[in-house]
Design a protein around this motif. Structure first.
Motif, mmCIF file in Angstrom:
data_model
loop_
_atom_site.group_PDB
_atom_site.id
_atom_site.type_symbol
_atom_site.label_atom_id
_atom_site.label_comp_id
_atom_site.label_asym_id
_atom_site.label_seq_id
_atom_site.Cartn_x
_atom_site.Cartn_y
_atom_site.Cartn_z
ATOM 1 N N LEU A 82 0.826 -1.206 0.000
ATOM 2 C CA LEU A 82 0.000 0.000 0.000
ATOM 3 C C LEU A 82 0.860 1.256 0.000
ATOM 4 O O LEU A 82 0.324 2.361 -0.102
ATOM 5 N N GLU A 83 2.185 1.088 0.067
ATOM 6 C CA GLU A 83 3.079 2.237 0.235
ATOM 7 C C GLU A 83 3.664 2.681 -1.104
ATOM 8 O O GLU A 83 2.971 3.259 -1.932
ATOM 9 N N LYS A 138 -4.290 5.457 -3.010
ATOM 10 C CA LYS A 138 -4.009 4.766 -1.752
ATOM 11 C C LYS A 138 -5.287 4.364 -1.021
ATOM 12 O O LYS A 138 -5.357 3.282 -0.424
ATOM 13 N N GLU A 139 -6.287 5.222 -1.035
ATOM 14 C CA GLU A 139 -7.533 4.869 -0.362
ATOM 15 C C GLU A 139 -8.187 3.670 -1.027
ATOM 16 O O GLU A 139 -8.690 2.758 -0.351
ATOM 17 N N ARG A 163 -6.273 0.523 -0.088
ATOM 18 C CA ARG A 163 -6.613 0.065 1.257
ATOM 19 C C ARG A 163 -7.952 -0.684 1.240
ATOM 20 O O ARG A 163 -8.078 -1.760 1.834
ATOM 21 N N SER A 164 -8.944 -0.123 0.575
ATOM 22 C CA SER A 164 -10.259 -0.762 0.511
ATOM 23 C C SER A 164 -10.173 -2.126 -0.181
ATOM 24 O O SER A 164 -10.810 -3.095 0.255
ATOM 25 N N VAL A 187 2.198 -1.275 4.956
ATOM 26 C CA VAL A 187 1.264 -0.177 5.204
ATOM 27 C C VAL A 187 1.950 1.177 5.064
ATOM 28 O O VAL A 187 3.178 1.275 5.002
ATOM 29 N N ASN A 188 1.129 2.215 5.038
ATOM 30 C CA ASN A 188 1.633 3.584 5.050
ATOM 31 C C ASN A 188 1.686 4.162 6.458
ATOM 32 O O ASN A 188 2.676 4.739 6.877
ATOM 33 N N THR A 210 -3.677 4.580 9.776
ATOM 34 C CA THR A 210 -4.987 4.423 9.143
ATOM 35 C C THR A 210 -5.083 3.065 8.466
ATOM 36 O O THR A 210 -6.097 2.359 8.580
ATOM 37 N N ASP A 211 -4.018 2.679 7.755
ATOM 38 C CA ASP A 211 -3.982 1.354 7.143
ATOM 39 C C ASP A 211 -4.008 0.268 8.207
ATOM 40 O O ASP A 211 -4.718 -0.730 8.071
ATOM 41 N N LEU A 219 -6.860 -2.813 8.714
ATOM 42 C CA LEU A 219 -6.484 -4.194 8.430
ATOM 43 C C LEU A 219 -6.465 -5.087 9.658
ATOM 44 O O LEU A 219 -6.654 -6.300 9.552
#
Length: 270
Positions: free
Chosen positions: A35-36, A44-45, A48-49, A70-71, A74-75, A79
């Motif tokens: 995701l990074e 990115k959103e 994540r989804s 992850v970033n 929030t990630d 998760l």
């Protein structure tokens, strides 16, 4: 090799769920959904989804388990607790406090801090031993190379060895090698894996499925190594304590332990 010692790790961009699904059937021991760095800021959103949707159900026995790089928190919060999540890779870690923070957000989840700066390397042992959820540590060599201003590959060897020693000192499995960026240069990948294995790494991350068979072969013990290990183990069964084999090799407890590890990795058991 056992399920606890994956040799091949395949990075895939999190905003490409179709590619992620194919990756889980690619033969890699572990898939890393990124995701990074692999995902543009404006996607990115979505990435994540897509990862949440993918990991909401447990993996089937035929699919590779999934780690997610992850970033930020929030990630992590999105998760944590998902049935299909095998672990989180935490980029740009420099201090143990960051690991404690993530562990509190994702209780019980296996963590792999990535050391990608001079400061991270200096704190390698404290990061490796920061929390029981830390199961491994690894280098992020692209960022580390930029931070150090290193041009030649050999300039990273001290940092590589530092991470290998830190992992061992903290009671973790040997770290996996960072990615080899040229997906066409399989000979170069082989040589680089051989060098990493000599430094104490076990397995490697890939960025393309074509790299997986090379990594697998490079980190598997050769037939000659297996035969030598079998001879050592058999000699230890016959006579306890330090001894010399007929060919002059010296055998003691440390040599026997290494031989057992070789046979375990080769899939021959003890």
């Amino acid at each position: 090799m056992t399920a606890e010692t994956p040799l091949t790790w395949l990075y895939v961009p999190g905003d490409r769920p179709d590619v992620v699904r194919k990756a889980r059937d690619s033969g890699a021991d572990m898939v890393i959904v990124d995701l990074e760095d692999a995902v543009p800021a404006d996607r990115k959103e979505y990435a994540r989804s897509a990862a949440v949707e993918l990991l909401s159900d447990p993996a089937s026995p035929t699919q590779a388990p999934v780690h997610v790089r992850v970033n930020d928190e929030t990630d992590v919060l999105a998760l944590a607790g998902l049935a299909g999540l095998a672990g989180l890779r935490l980029p740009k870690i420099t201090h143990a406090a960051s690991v404690h923070h993530i562990a509190a957000l994702a209780p019980g989840v296996a963590l792999c801090p990535l050391l990608e700066s001079a400061l991270g390397i200096e704190h390698a042992y404290s990061v490796a031993g920061a929390h029981p959820q830390v199961r491994s540590i690894a280098l992020g060599e692209a960022d580390l190379r930029a931070d150090l201003g290193v041009r030649e590959d050999a300039g990273l060897d001290w940092s590589r060895s530092r991470v290998v020693v830190a992992a061992r000192a903290a009671g973790l499995a040997p770290p996996t090698q960072s990615v080899f960026p040229d997906v066409r240069d399989l000979d170069g990948l082989w040589r680089s894996c051989a060098h990493g294995r000599a430094l104490g790494f076990l397995g490697r991350a890939a960025i393309h499925p074509r790299q997986l068979p090379v990594i697998e072969r490079a980190f598997r013990p050769t037939q000659q190594e297996v035969e030598a290990a079998q001879e050592i183990v058999e000699a230890a069964r016959v006579e306890a304590g330090a001894q010399a084999l007929p060919d002059g090799r010296f055998v003691d407890a440390a040599v026997v332990a290494q031989a057992h590890r070789t046979l375990a990795l080769a899939g021959r058991g003890r």
